[in-house]
Design an enzyme around this catalytic site. Structure first.
Site, PDB file in Angstrom:
ATOM      1  N   HIS A   1      40.642  41.502  40.434  1.00  0.00           N
ATOM      2  CA  HIS A   1      39.912  42.774  40.388  1.00  0.00           C
ATOM      3  C   HIS A   1      38.611  42.631  39.628  1.00  0.00           C
ATOM      4  CE1 HIS A   1      42.572  45.808  42.210  1.00  0.00           C
ATOM      5  NE2 HIS A   1      43.424  44.799  42.097  1.00  0.00           N
ATOM      6  N   PRO A   2      37.594  43.370  40.064  1.00  0.00           N
ATOM      7  CA  PRO A   2      36.300  43.320  39.372  1.00  0.00           C
ATOM      8  C   PRO A   2      36.300  44.215  38.136  1.00  0.00           C
ATOM      9  CG  PRO A   2      36.183  44.891  41.159  1.00  0.00           C
ATOM     10  CD  PRO A   2      37.559  44.251  41.233  1.00  0.00           C
TER      11      PRO A   2
ATOM     12  N   GLN B   1      34.050  52.774  43.296  1.00  0.00           N
ATOM     13  CA  GLN B   1      33.259  52.893  42.068  1.00  0.00           C
ATOM     14  C   GLN B   1      32.116  53.890  42.243  1.00  0.00           C
ATOM     15  OE1 GLN B   1      32.370  49.534  39.616  1.00  0.00           O
ATOM     16  NE2 GLN B   1      34.200  48.403  40.235  1.00  0.00           N
TER      17      GLN B   1
ATOM     18  N   ILE C   1      41.862  47.813  34.829  1.00  0.00           N
ATOM     19  CA  ILE C   1      42.030  48.296  36.193  1.00  0.00           C
ATOM     20  C   ILE C   1      42.480  49.749  36.140  1.00  0.00           C
ATOM     21  CG2 ILE C   1      43.268  48.001  38.374  1.00  0.00           C
ATOM     22  CD1 ILE C   1      43.678  45.021  37.479  1.00  0.00           C
TER      23      ILE C   1
ATOM     24  N   ALA D   1      42.752  53.179  39.043  1.00  0.00           N
ATOM     25  CA  ALA D   1      42.490  53.800  40.341  1.00  0.00           C
ATOM     26  C   ALA D   1      41.490  54.927  40.085  1.00  0.00           C
ATOM     27  CB  ALA D   1      43.782  54.340  40.956  1.00  0.00           C
TER      28      ALA D   1
END
Length: 168
Positions: free
Chosen positions: A68-69, A89, A121, A123
């Site tokens: 994940h970024p 994002q 991380i 959502a």
């Protein structure tokens, strides 16, 4: 809720092409789901994908988390995010950070990754960057065990949202 195309009727390559991005840079999850035999319906597929990850063990889970970024990180500013991450994002306003917010995200990202060994991380769909920063600030003080579980839960939430986006 139904998929636009019934995944059980797709070839493996088509399935991977359409669903491989559900878990960030981790098409191995959807490949295994296909090889194991796809269930019909969104909820059974969500449960199947989750079970694959939960059963994979800590090392593959850590690799998944590390795929994940950073939120509002370097990849976002250079346009190197996946299309899913870019959309998520931007929807949260992370592409509109003030210089101060961007600096705080950068500092928090660095601190978090140093402490936990994987990126923060969350959502972000339906959230605003101020809410995200508040969440980030509160989670950076968690234990490694707490964050590992929380990060996996967030990955599953992201996957569910991405799967739902592929429905009619």
């Amino acid at each position: 809720m139904q998929f636009k195309n019934d995944p059980t009727q797709l070839s493996k390559s088509t399935f991977i092409s359409q669903f491989g991005g559900v878990y960030e840079h981790s098409a191995w999850v959807t490949e295994k789901a296909y090889d194991d035999g796809l269930p019909k319906g969104v909820e059974p597929l969500v449960a199947s994908l989750r079970a694959i990850i939960e059963g994979a063990g800590e090392v593959p889970q850590l690799v998944l988390l590390r795929a994940h970024p950073d939120l509002a990180g370097k990849l976002a500013t250079t346009g190197e995010l996946t299309k899913e991450s870019t959309s998520e994002q931007a929807g949260a306003g992370l592409d509109e950070c003030t210089p101060e917010e961007f600096a705080e995200f950068t500092q928090l990202n660095d601190t978090y990754k140093e402490k936990f060994g994987f990126p923060y991380i969350l959502a972000v769909k339906g959230r605003h960057r101020v809410e995200i920063l508040d969440n980030f600030r509160s989670r950076v003080d968690n234990t490694i065990a707490q964050e590992f579980c929380e990060a996996l839960d967030q990955v599953h939430q992201i996957a569910r949202l991405r799967l739902e986006a592929l429905t009619i």
